[in-house]
Design an enzyme around this catalytic site. Structure first.
Site, PDB file in Angstrom:
ATOM      1  N   HIS A   1      -4.782  20.919  -1.916  1.00  0.00           N
ATOM      2  CA  HIS A   1      -3.844  22.007  -1.613  1.00  0.00           C
ATOM      3  C   HIS A   1      -3.876  22.437  -0.144  1.00  0.00           C
ATOM      4  CE1 HIS A   1      -7.606  24.236  -2.256  1.00  0.00           C
ATOM      5  NE2 HIS A   1      -7.108  25.131  -1.427  1.00  0.00           N
TER       6      HIS A   1
HETATM    7  C1  UD1 Z   1      -4.917  30.100  -0.771  1.00  0.00           C
HETATM    8  C2  UD1 Z   1      -5.921  30.327   0.346  1.00  0.00           C
HETATM    9  C3  UD1 Z   1      -6.846  29.133   0.430  1.00  0.00           C
HETATM   10  C4  UD1 Z   1      -7.466  28.809  -0.903  1.00  0.00           C
HETATM   11  C5  UD1 Z   1      -6.392  28.652  -1.961  1.00  0.00           C
HETATM   12  C6  UD1 Z   1      -7.050  28.464  -3.291  1.00  0.00           C
HETATM   13  C7  UD1 Z   1      -5.277  31.599   2.356  1.00  0.00           C
HETATM   14  C8  UD1 Z   1      -4.827  31.465   3.762  1.00  0.00           C
HETATM   15  N1  UD1 Z   1      -5.263  30.456   1.632  1.00  0.00           N
HETATM   16  O1  UD1 Z   1      -4.106  28.998  -0.413  1.00  0.00           O
HETATM   17  O2  UD1 Z   1      -7.881  29.411   1.361  1.00  0.00           O
HETATM   18  O3  UD1 Z   1      -8.211  27.628  -0.798  1.00  0.00           O
HETATM   19  O4  UD1 Z   1      -5.584  29.842  -1.986  1.00  0.00           O
HETATM   20  O5  UD1 Z   1      -6.202  27.993  -4.270  1.00  0.00           O
HETATM   21  O6  UD1 Z   1      -5.607  32.674   1.923  1.00  0.00           O
HETATM   22  N2  UD1 Z   1       2.059  30.043  -5.212  1.00  0.00           N
HETATM   23  C9  UD1 Z   1       2.581  30.117  -6.473  1.00  0.00           C
HETATM   24  N3  UD1 Z   1       1.913  30.854  -7.402  1.00  0.00           N
HETATM   25  C10 UD1 Z   1       0.788  31.544  -7.148  1.00  0.00           C
HETATM   26  C11 UD1 Z   1       0.255  31.469  -5.851  1.00  0.00           C
HETATM   27  C12 UD1 Z   1       0.899  30.706  -4.890  1.00  0.00           C
HETATM   28  O7  UD1 Z   1       3.616  29.514  -6.753  1.00  0.00           O
HETATM   29  O8  UD1 Z   1       0.240  32.186  -8.065  1.00  0.00           O
HETATM   30  C13 UD1 Z   1       2.731  29.195  -4.198  1.00  0.00           C
HETATM   31  C14 UD1 Z   1       3.742  29.972  -3.353  1.00  0.00           C
HETATM   32  O9  UD1 Z   1       4.807  29.127  -3.081  1.00  0.00           O
HETATM   33  C15 UD1 Z   1       2.956  30.247  -2.088  1.00  0.00           C
HETATM   34  C16 UD1 Z   1       2.076  29.016  -1.976  1.00  0.00           C
HETATM   35  O10 UD1 Z   1       1.763  28.651  -3.309  1.00  0.00           O
HETATM   36  O11 UD1 Z   1       3.777  30.443  -0.989  1.00  0.00           O
HETATM   37  C17 UD1 Z   1       0.816  29.242  -1.185  1.00  0.00           C
HETATM   38  O12 UD1 Z   1       0.076  30.351  -1.676  1.00  0.00           O
HETATM   39  P1  UD1 Z   1      -0.972  31.131  -0.725  1.00  0.00           P
HETATM   40  O13 UD1 Z   1      -1.752  32.110  -1.508  1.00  0.00           O
HETATM   41  O14 UD1 Z   1      -0.274  31.634   0.501  1.00  0.00           O
HETATM   42  O15 UD1 Z   1      -1.904  29.977  -0.203  1.00  0.00           O
HETATM   43  P2  UD1 Z   1      -2.660  28.827  -0.993  1.00  0.00           P
HETATM   44  O16 UD1 Z   1      -2.159  27.509  -0.521  1.00  0.00           O
HETATM   45  O17 UD1 Z   1      -2.618  29.112  -2.462  1.00  0.00           O
HETATM   46  N1  UDP Z   2     -10.311  25.260 -10.439  1.00  0.00           N
HETATM   47  C1  UDP Z   2      -9.851  25.453 -11.740  1.00  0.00           C
HETATM   48  N2  UDP Z   2      -8.751  24.753 -12.156  1.00  0.00           N
HETATM   49  C2  UDP Z   2      -8.103  23.867 -11.373  1.00  0.00           C
HETATM   50  C3  UDP Z   2      -8.586  23.678 -10.040  1.00  0.00           C
HETATM   51  C4  UDP Z   2      -9.671  24.408  -9.605  1.00  0.00           C
HETATM   52  O1  UDP Z   2     -10.439  26.229 -12.490  1.00  0.00           O
HETATM   53  O2  UDP Z   2      -7.113  23.276 -11.814  1.00  0.00           O
HETATM   54  C5  UDP Z   2     -11.447  26.075  -9.982  1.00  0.00           C
HETATM   55  C6  UDP Z   2     -12.691  25.322  -9.564  1.00  0.00           C
HETATM   56  O3  UDP Z   2     -13.795  25.988 -10.106  1.00  0.00           O
HETATM   57  C7  UDP Z   2     -12.682  25.437  -8.066  1.00  0.00           C
HETATM   58  C8  UDP Z   2     -12.025  26.779  -7.846  1.00  0.00           C
HETATM   59  O4  UDP Z   2     -11.036  26.809  -8.862  1.00  0.00           O
HETATM   60  O5  UDP Z   2     -13.946  25.458  -7.513  1.00  0.00           O
HETATM   61  C9  UDP Z   2     -11.459  26.985  -6.472  1.00  0.00           C
HETATM   62  O6  UDP Z   2     -10.315  26.296  -6.329  1.00  0.00           O
HETATM   63  P1  UDP Z   2      -9.420  26.049  -5.073  1.00  0.00           P
HETATM   64  O7  UDP Z   2      -9.574  24.605  -4.782  1.00  0.00           O
HETATM   65  O8  UDP Z   2      -8.095  26.579  -5.441  1.00  0.00           O
HETATM   66  O9  UDP Z   2      -9.945  26.944  -3.835  1.00  0.00           O
HETATM   67  P2  UDP Z   2     -10.943  26.653  -2.623  1.00  0.00           P
HETATM   68  O10 UDP Z   2     -12.310  26.566  -3.194  1.00  0.00           O
HETATM   69  O11 UDP Z   2     -10.505  25.422  -1.927  1.00  0.00           O
HETATM   70  O12 UDP Z   2     -10.764  27.834  -1.730  1.00  0.00           O
END
Ligand code: UD1
Ligand code: UDP
Length: 370
Positions: free
Chosen positions: A207
């Site tokens: 991601h």
């Molecule tokens: C965020 C964090 C990242 C973390 C990740 C875990 C920041 C800068 N990034 O990234 O560090 O590793 O979460 O998963 O804080 N969206 C949905 N549904 C949701 C959430 C997000 O559809 O419930 C989509 C939206 O289009 C949104 C995009 O995902 O714009 C990105 O979401 P965002 O929370 O900004 O960043 P992540 O890539 O999820």
């Molecule tokens: N995880 C989960 N379901 C998924 C993918 C991830 O439960 O489909 C859990 C897993 O424990 C992982 C945590 O979510 O360590 C964090 O996920 P993510 O990769 O979104 O965030 P990051 O650690 O990169 O910030």
């Protein structure tokens, strides 16, 4: 005396860090932990499922921030959390991890003179093009208590001038989450339910903007995963950002149609960890997954140039791999030529306990008053 301790949760990786600490603090009679959900992640599969899976209560407060640009999201959390703190002044604010909400809540609290503790402090990738690196640096520069998972965290903080008295190495809270759910994870049987045999599939989670936000990079990933899936099944629970980008670039069908490629929705914690523990290997750019695979001794191929979790490479089963090297690295795993790793100090399921004890000391709670 009962201190109000806000624990900020926002995005998927926060819930498994907050849950063990919430549980531990709730047992202490000097403390009333309150979950504050910023709403950064809001899909049921990115938030609600973890409350059920990890035994978390409903948040005491929900800020409803949602998605947006970095500035919008950060500012939204700051404004909403400041208002909340002015209404219900906590004695402490605990932030976890490195998402935008982590930094935003820490900034808002500090400016109201509310002390801040950062769980998972001190991690550094050295790559300031990652938004998380900025969040880590800012949060650690202002936090009053810095709970680190490993010695590299302490060293990074000391180098940046953080006083040693603020730093406590408590270990890795992700391991507490796993141990608290171990029985359910071992009983979940995710591979069988998906028609997969233990040890005969790879799990992929991606991601990071560096892998999914540009067409060429994502296209290279798609083609490589299709090639790997010819040898062993590739299970890929799609993060919403990744799904959106695959669709935007017209790559979704190409990936889905690969022989041996199994696309899935984001999974709940128990379901996901059940899948991970029986995988042949994991391909990821996640922070948490690098740690979980090291703890379980599962080969982890991290599609990044750097990691803020270097112990997973120096002591664990994690290696940094470029997309052009990925197929070769998977072949190495299948030939048994992959480091197994060894246990890491303080990754033992007792991190929440140490953090709660530490908070009591910093808050001036004496054994008789606690
Ligand atoms: C965020 C964090 C990242 C973390 C990740 C875990 C920041 C800068 N990034 O990234 O560090 O590793 O979460 O998963 O804080 N969206 C949905 N549904 C949701 C959430 C997000 O559809 O419930 C989509 C939206 O289009 C949104 C995009 O995902 O714009 C990105 O979401 P965002 O929370 O900004 O960043 P992540 O890539 O999820
Ligand atoms: N995880 C989960 N379901 C998924 C993918 C991830 O439960 O489909 C859990 C897993 O424990 C992982 C945590 O979510 O360590 C964090 O996920 P993510 O990769 O979104 O965030 P990051 O650690 O990169 O910030």
């Amino acid at each position: 005396m009962s201190l109000i301790v806000h624990i900020i949760v926002a995005a998927r990786p926060n819930f498994m860090k907050a849950a063990p600490l919430y549980r531990e603090l709730a047992r202490r009679d000097w403390c009333r932990p309150v979950l504050v959900h910023t709403g950064q992640h809001y899909d049921a599969s990115m938030s609600e499922v973890f409350f059920r899976d990890l035994g978390l209560p409903e948040p005491g407060h929900h800020l409803g921030i949602g998605s947006g640009s970095h500035a919008e999201q950060t500012a939204g959390v700051m404004v909403a959390y400041e208002r909340l703190c002015q209404r219900e002044r906590p004695d402490w604010t605990v932030v976890v991890g490195d998402v935008n909400s982590t930094m935003a809540a820490a900034l808002a609290a500090k400016k109201l003179l509310i002390p801040v503790a950062h769980l998972e402090a001190g991690l550094r990738s050295g790559d300031r093009t990652m938004p998380e690196e900025i969040n880590r640096i800012v949060t650690d520069a202002i936090a009053d208590v810095l709970w680190t998972p490993s010695p590299d965290g302490d060293a990074n903080l000391l180098r940046e001038g953080v006083p040693a008295a603020k730093i406590e190495r408590v270990g890795n809270i992700m391991i507490d989450a796993f141990e608290l759910q171990r029985t359910r994870i071992e009983a979940a049987g995710t591979p069988g339910k998906m028609g997969l045999a233990a040890g005969a599939y790879a799990v992929v989670t991606l991601h990071r903007p560096s892998n999914v936000d540009e067409r060429d990079a994502l296209s290279a990933v798609v083609e490589t995963l299709r090639a790997i899936a010819q040898r062993l099944s590739v299970v890929f629970p799609l993060h919403p950002r990744t799904r959106k980008q695959l669709e935007t670039f017209g790559l979704f069908e190409r990936l889905k149609s690969g022989t041996g490629v199994v696309l899935a929705e984001p999974m709940g914690y128990v379901e996901f960890m059940s899948l991970i523990r029986s995988a042949a290997c994991v391909v990821t750019d996640s922070g948490g997954v690098q740690e979980e695979t090291t703890y379980l001794g599962i080969p982890c191929l991290t599609l990044r140039d750097t990691t803020e979790r270097p112990v997973t490479v120096s002591q664990g089963s994690n290696r940094l791999v470029k997309v052009a090297e990925l197929a070769q690295a998977v072949a190495q795993v299948l030939n048994g030529a992959w480091p197994k790793g060894r246990p890491i100090a303080l990754w033992d399921g007792r991190t929440a306990l140490r953090a709660a004890d530490s908070l009591a000391r910093f808050a001036g709670i004496t054994p008789s008053s606690g």
